[in-house]
Design a protein around this motif. Structure first.
Motif, short mmCIF file in Angstrom:
data_model
loop_
_atom_site.label_atom_id
_atom_site.label_comp_id
_atom_site.label_asym_id
_atom_site.label_seq_id
_atom_site.Cartn_x
_atom_site.Cartn_y
_atom_site.Cartn_z
N PHE A 49 -28.60 61.58 29.38
CA PHE A 49 -30.00 61.71 29.00
C PHE A 49 -30.27 60.63 27.95
CE2 PHE A 49 -28.99 65.96 30.59
CZ PHE A 49 -30.06 66.17 31.46
N ILE A 65 -32.74 69.58 25.72
CA ILE A 65 -32.91 69.43 27.16
C ILE A 65 -32.87 70.83 27.77
CG2 ILE A 65 -32.02 68.45 29.29
CD1 ILE A 65 -33.03 66.36 27.37
N ASP A 66 -34.00 71.23 28.39
CA ASP A 66 -34.08 72.53 29.06
C ASP A 66 -33.79 72.36 30.55
OD1 ASP A 66 -34.74 73.85 26.72
OD2 ASP A 66 -36.89 73.56 26.99
N PHE A 67 -32.93 73.21 31.09
CA PHE A 67 -32.54 73.16 32.49
C PHE A 67 -33.44 74.06 33.33
CE2 PHE A 67 -29.18 71.07 30.50
CZ PHE A 67 -28.28 70.55 31.41
N ARG A 110 -30.10 75.57 28.28
CA ARG A 110 -30.51 74.40 27.50
C ARG A 110 -29.30 73.84 26.74
NH1 ARG A 110 -33.04 78.46 24.57
NH2 ARG A 110 -34.97 78.00 25.69
N PHE A 142 -35.81 68.40 34.55
CA PHE A 142 -35.45 68.87 33.22
C PHE A 142 -36.67 68.74 32.31
CE2 PHE A 142 -31.71 67.03 35.23
CZ PHE A 142 -30.76 68.03 35.08
N LYS A 143 -36.66 69.43 31.21
CA LYS A 143 -37.72 69.29 30.21
C LYS A 143 -37.07 68.94 28.87
CE LYS A 143 -41.03 72.34 32.51
NZ LYS A 143 -41.92 73.52 32.40
#
Length: 251
Positions: A49, A65-67, A110, A142-143
């Protein structure tokens, strides 16, 4: 004079082009996943990332980083980043994922990195090894949340849509392409048939000293016999020659 004007015009154009490129680079800088596309059956599951710092004054001090939960990732291993501390949070699925190794109920929710800094104008790669890619989808969205030293947060959470302009804060997207033939399992080649056995060759009879001596004597006798025949022929020829040259008796 015209040459000087042309040089100044070219220099001005170069400066303007540089400014445009710099602006485009700044505008397009956002959190991404590298590589951004892999085959669905890819064996290398390591990704990074990439987080650039777009602020002119403040450093990035936290990255989250949210999955996805609709197409979950079962597990992840995080590579250490000097100066940063990572934390992985998992969540329990309502419906387990069935695999050959058993059911998976806990998946990655996350990953958060804290403690370090990304200075303005720099970027940092956060490397993650994903245990497996999700099935039933052609992309993983991802967010990302990027926190700066002044407390401001940039939310990279907008999902890009095909055929639409890129959103202001696009989310990192990993695209899963069709499986490659090189990665597909292929049957093992059949072993080659063994060669037909050949008849054994009889070993040569050993040469004894007596046999060697007899062979040598026989060769010597043959040489002497041939020499004798040659000498005899020469003698007969000489006799005939002398007989022809001898004068006959006088009257």
């Amino acid at each position: 004079m015209r040459a000087s004007s042309a040089i100044r015009l070219a220099a001005a154009s170069a400066v303007a082009a540089t400014a445009v490129l710099a602006g485009a680079t700044a505008a397009s800088a956002h959190v991404t996943v590298q590589p951004s596309s892999v085959p669905k059956n890819a064996t290398d599951q390591t990704f990074a990332f990439r987080v650039p710092d777009e602020d002119d004054k403040n450093s990035t001090v936290k990255v989250e980083i949210d999955f996805p939960v609709d197409h979950p990732v079962p597990s992840a291993l995080v590579a250490p980043v000097p100066g940063w501390t990572d934390t992985i949070t998992t969540t329990k699925l309502a419906t387990p994922i069935h695999t050959d190794d058993g059911d998976i109920t806990d998946v990655v929710q996350r990953i958060v990195w804290t403690g370090g800094q990304i200075a303005p104008g720099h970027y940092q790669d956060f490397t993650v090894d994903l245990g497996a890619l999700p099935d039933g989808t052609d992309k993983v969205v991802f967010k990302a949340l990027q926190t700066y030293g002044d407390g401001s947060i940039v939310r990279w959470i907008e999902e890009p849509q095909d055929g639409q302009p890129e959103p202001k804060n696009p989310a990192p997207v990993l695209r899963l392409t069709a499986a490659t033939a090189a990665e597909a399992a292929t049957p093992a080649a059949a072993p080659a048939a063994p060669a037909a056995p050949t008849a054994p060759t009889a070993p040569a009879a050993p040469v004894t000293p007596v046999a060697a001596k007899a062979a040598t004597s026989d060769s010597t006798a043959r040489a002497i016999g041939i020499a004798g025949v040659v000498l005899g022929a020469l003698g007969v020829a000489a006799g005939l020659l002398l007989g022809r040259r001898r004068p006959g008796p006088s009257a």
